[in-house]
Design a protein around this motif. Structure first.
Motif, PDB file in Angstrom:
ATOM      1  N   HIS A 163      -0.393 -15.732  -8.942  1.00  0.00           N
ATOM      2  CA  HIS A 163       0.582 -14.422  -8.916  1.00  0.00           C
ATOM      3  C   HIS A 163       0.976 -14.302  -7.544  1.00  0.00           C
ATOM      4  N   ARG A 164       2.051 -14.803  -7.042  1.00  0.00           N
ATOM      5  CA  ARG A 164       2.388 -14.828  -5.611  1.00  0.00           C
ATOM      6  C   ARG A 164       2.606 -13.433  -5.075  1.00  0.00           C
ATOM      7  N   PRO A 165       2.914 -12.156  -5.783  1.00  0.00           N
ATOM      8  CA  PRO A 165       2.937 -10.725  -5.347  1.00  0.00           C
ATOM      9  C   PRO A 165       1.476 -10.392  -4.878  1.00  0.00           C
ATOM     10  N   MET A 166       0.607 -11.164  -5.476  1.00  0.00           N
ATOM     11  CA  MET A 166      -0.843 -10.403  -5.142  1.00  0.00           C
ATOM     12  C   MET A 166      -1.326 -11.094  -4.041  1.00  0.00           C
ATOM     13  N   ASP A 167      -0.375 -11.944  -3.061  1.00  0.00           N
ATOM     14  CA  ASP A 167      -0.949 -12.786  -1.940  1.00  0.00           C
ATOM     15  C   ASP A 167      -1.436 -11.656  -0.871  1.00  0.00           C
ATOM     16  N   TYR A 168      -0.800 -10.595  -0.678  1.00  0.00           N
ATOM     17  CA  TYR A 168      -1.124  -9.868   0.333  1.00  0.00           C
ATOM     18  C   TYR A 168      -0.781  -8.285  -0.023  1.00  0.00           C
ATOM     19  N   ALA A 169      -1.309  -7.359   0.510  1.00  0.00           N
ATOM     20  CA  ALA A 169      -0.711  -6.115   0.647  1.00  0.00           C
ATOM     21  C   ALA A 169      -1.650  -5.247   1.728  1.00  0.00           C
ATOM     22  N   ASP A 170      -1.017  -4.190   2.314  1.00  0.00           N
ATOM     23  CA  ASP A 170      -1.535  -3.502   3.354  1.00  0.00           C
ATOM     24  C   ASP A 170      -2.867  -2.727   2.552  1.00  0.00           C
ATOM     25  N   VAL A 171      -2.759  -2.322   1.312  1.00  0.00           N
ATOM     26  CA  VAL A 171      -3.914  -1.586   0.691  1.00  0.00           C
ATOM     27  C   VAL A 171      -4.206  -2.090  -0.651  1.00  0.00           C
ATOM     28  N   LEU A 172      -5.305  -2.505  -0.969  1.00  0.00           N
ATOM     29  CA  LEU A 172      -6.023  -2.912  -2.257  1.00  0.00           C
ATOM     30  C   LEU A 172      -6.772  -1.903  -2.623  1.00  0.00           C
ATOM     31  N   SER A 173      -6.331  -1.197  -3.779  1.00  0.00           N
ATOM     32  CA  SER A 173      -6.673   0.111  -4.241  1.00  0.00           C
ATOM     33  C   SER A 173      -7.287  -0.467  -5.994  1.00  0.00           C
ATOM     34  N   CYS A 174      -8.500   0.578  -6.093  1.00  0.00           N
ATOM     35  CA  CYS A 174      -8.736   0.084  -7.471  1.00  0.00           C
ATOM     36  C   CYS A 174      -9.790   1.374  -7.924  1.00  0.00           C
ATOM     37  N   GLY A 175      -9.351   1.811  -9.064  1.00  0.00           N
ATOM     38  CA  GLY A 175     -10.179   2.944  -9.729  1.00  0.00           C
ATOM     39  C   GLY A 175     -10.968   2.274 -10.630  1.00  0.00           C
ATOM     40  N   LEU A 176     -12.074   2.007 -10.261  1.00  0.00           N
ATOM     41  CA  LEU A 176     -13.360   1.215 -11.103  1.00  0.00           C
ATOM     42  C   LEU A 176     -13.572   1.872 -12.537  1.00  0.00           C
ATOM     43  N   PRO A 177     -13.667   1.149 -13.544  1.00  0.00           N
ATOM     44  CA  PRO A 177     -13.921   1.929 -14.734  1.00  0.00           C
ATOM     45  C   PRO A 177     -15.180   2.922 -14.661  1.00  0.00           C
ATOM     46  N   ARG A 178     -15.084   3.827 -15.093  1.00  0.00           N
ATOM     47  CA  ARG A 178     -16.131   5.094 -14.948  1.00  0.00           C
ATOM     48  C   ARG A 178     -17.149   4.658 -16.038  1.00  0.00           C
ATOM     49  N   SER A 179     -17.107   4.322 -17.213  1.00  0.00           N
ATOM     50  CA  SER A 179     -18.209   4.324 -18.223  1.00  0.00           C
ATOM     51  C   SER A 179     -19.452   3.610 -17.624  1.00  0.00           C
ATOM     52  N   PRO A 180     -19.285   2.264 -16.758  1.00  0.00           N
ATOM     53  CA  PRO A 180     -20.698   1.742 -16.218  1.00  0.00           C
ATOM     54  C   PRO A 180     -21.389   2.409 -15.493  1.00  0.00           C
TER      55      PRO A 180
ATOM     56  N   VAL B 288      -7.236 -10.998  -0.694  1.00  0.00           N
ATOM     57  CA  VAL B 288      -5.989 -10.612  -0.281  1.00  0.00           C
ATOM     58  C   VAL B 288      -6.331 -10.168   1.248  1.00  0.00           C
ATOM     59  N   ARG B 289      -7.479  -9.895   1.667  1.00  0.00           N
ATOM     60  CA  ARG B 289      -7.706  -9.455   2.884  1.00  0.00           C
ATOM     61  C   ARG B 289      -6.709  -8.228   3.272  1.00  0.00           C
ATOM     62  N   PRO B 290      -6.795  -7.056   2.736  1.00  0.00           N
ATOM     63  CA  PRO B 290      -5.809  -6.176   3.046  1.00  0.00           C
ATOM     64  C   PRO B 290      -6.193  -5.316   4.334  1.00  0.00           C
ATOM     65  N   ARG B 291      -5.517  -4.619   4.691  1.00  0.00           N
ATOM     66  CA  ARG B 291      -5.879  -3.847   6.069  1.00  0.00           C
ATOM     67  C   ARG B 291      -6.661  -2.524   5.527  1.00  0.00           C
ATOM     68  N   VAL B 292      -6.729  -2.404   4.218  1.00  0.00           N
ATOM     69  CA  VAL B 292      -7.382  -1.130   3.705  1.00  0.00           C
ATOM     70  C   VAL B 292      -7.865  -1.478   2.135  1.00  0.00           C
TER      71      VAL B 292
END
Length: 335
Positions: A65-82, A109-113
């Motif tokens: 997935h080329r658009p996922m090669d890099y971004a300044d921010v890699l963000s994730c809302g982890l699933p809450r249930s666990p 990705v090695r994002p800046r954030v």
């Protein structure tokens, strides 16, 4: 001089609350990932320009997935249930958890954030020390430093008693310019103020009286987790709290009350109190009214009930953006 462009990838994007908030802050969301098909339709319909990947994060090969090669921010809302106290707290042993996959993605990705969100217990409960240590190790591998905080929805104008735990990791040069957002609303709207217009939209004559009674922000919106069951406002204790504010919490309503509905606090709540609809839950989560949620009621409620309210993500995104713009450290060039 053209202003520098900053980008974001959102993992476990859900209905899009965190991604929408980052977009409002000024980030260009280039990709959003989620496993749920209805959720992915929601994202694609509202933001066709986002590269939406509908797949299990634990199985995704980002090199495909080329658009996922890099971004300044890699963000994730982890699933809450666990991690919720209402569950078994299996953390990374829960098949729904994505922490390891998120940290692997950060390594690629090695994002800046790196931005992680979950319920506050993820930040401080002794049971999750191993998971926090895994985050620390991943952050050290990136050469970054980590900071964390709990932000409350009501401090950012979201009419709901909802705390969120955040972790932010950046290079020390960037982190030196980062500050956690402070409350930006002197007074948060109440449940009644937020929903009055919709409650009155089908001619319910008691809407104004109900709104006056519902004079505080809404309780925490619960329920709807994957594998938990149908669309309701949580366990018995949560439903009792909603009932005190004049809302039946045993199910999500199909429609707002009409001209013939009469509330009665003295009888069983199912027959004496109005419910709230999925669209009203979205308003209580701080979403704009034009954000359309795909799927039947249970699916739609699951998407909206588990999200990060966009105004919180916007406030945090603005502080992250300020740090990146203020730092003298150059961003990585796109490959």
């Amino acid at each position: 001089m053209e202003e520098q462009r900053f980008t974001a990838i959102e993992l476990c994007a859900g209905v899009g609350g965190q991604a929408l908030g980052l977009e409002r802050a000024g980030f260009e969301v280039i990709s959003a990932v989620d496993i749920d098909r209805d959720t992915c339709v929601t994202l694609s319909q509202n933001r066709p320009g986002w590269y939406t990947v509908c797949d299990d994060l634990n199985q995704i090969e980002p090199v495909n997935h080329r658009p996922m090669d890099y971004a300044d921010v890699l963000s994730c809302g982890l699933p809450r249930s666990p991690y919720t106290v209402a569950g078994k707290q299996l953390a990374t042993d829960d098949k729904r958890d994505t922490l390891r996959a998120t940290l692997d993605m950060a390594s690629y990705v090695r994002p800046r954030v790196l931005l992680l969100e979950n319920i506050p217990t993820f930040l401080h409960a002794a049971r999750f020390e191993a998971e926090r240590q895994a985050v620390h190790e991943a952050v050290e591998d990136l050469g970054y430093e980590l900071t964390s905080s709990v932000l409350s929805a009501t401090d950012f104008g979201v009419p709901q008693q909802r705390p969120h735990g955040f972790m932010v990791a950046m290079h020390a040069d960037d982190l030196a310019h980062f500050e956690w957002p402070t409350p930006n609303y002197l007074r948060c709207p109440s449940l009644g103020e937020t929903l009055y217009e919709s409650m009155a939209s089908d001619g319910w004559p008691e809407a104004a009286d109900w709104a006056a009674r519902a004079s505080e922000p809404a309780p925490l919106i619960m329920g709807g987790a994957t594998g938990r069951g149908g669309a309701d406002l949580g366990a018995s204790r949560a439903k009792a709290i909603w009932a005190r504010w004049g809302i039946y919490g045993g199910s999500i309503a199909d429609a707002v009350p009409g001209p013939d509905f009469r509330s009665n606090f003295e009888i069983e709540p199912r027959h004496g109190l109005p419910g709230i609809t999925v669209d009203q839950v979205a308003l209580l989560q701080g979403f704009p009214s034009d954000w359309k949620i795909h799927g039947r009621k249970t699916s739609a409620y699951r998407q909206i009930s588990q999200t990060t309210p966009p105004p919180i993500a916007t406030a945090l995104g603005l502080r992250i953006l300020t740090a990146l713009r203020s730092s003298t450290r150059a961003a990585r060039s796109h490959i």
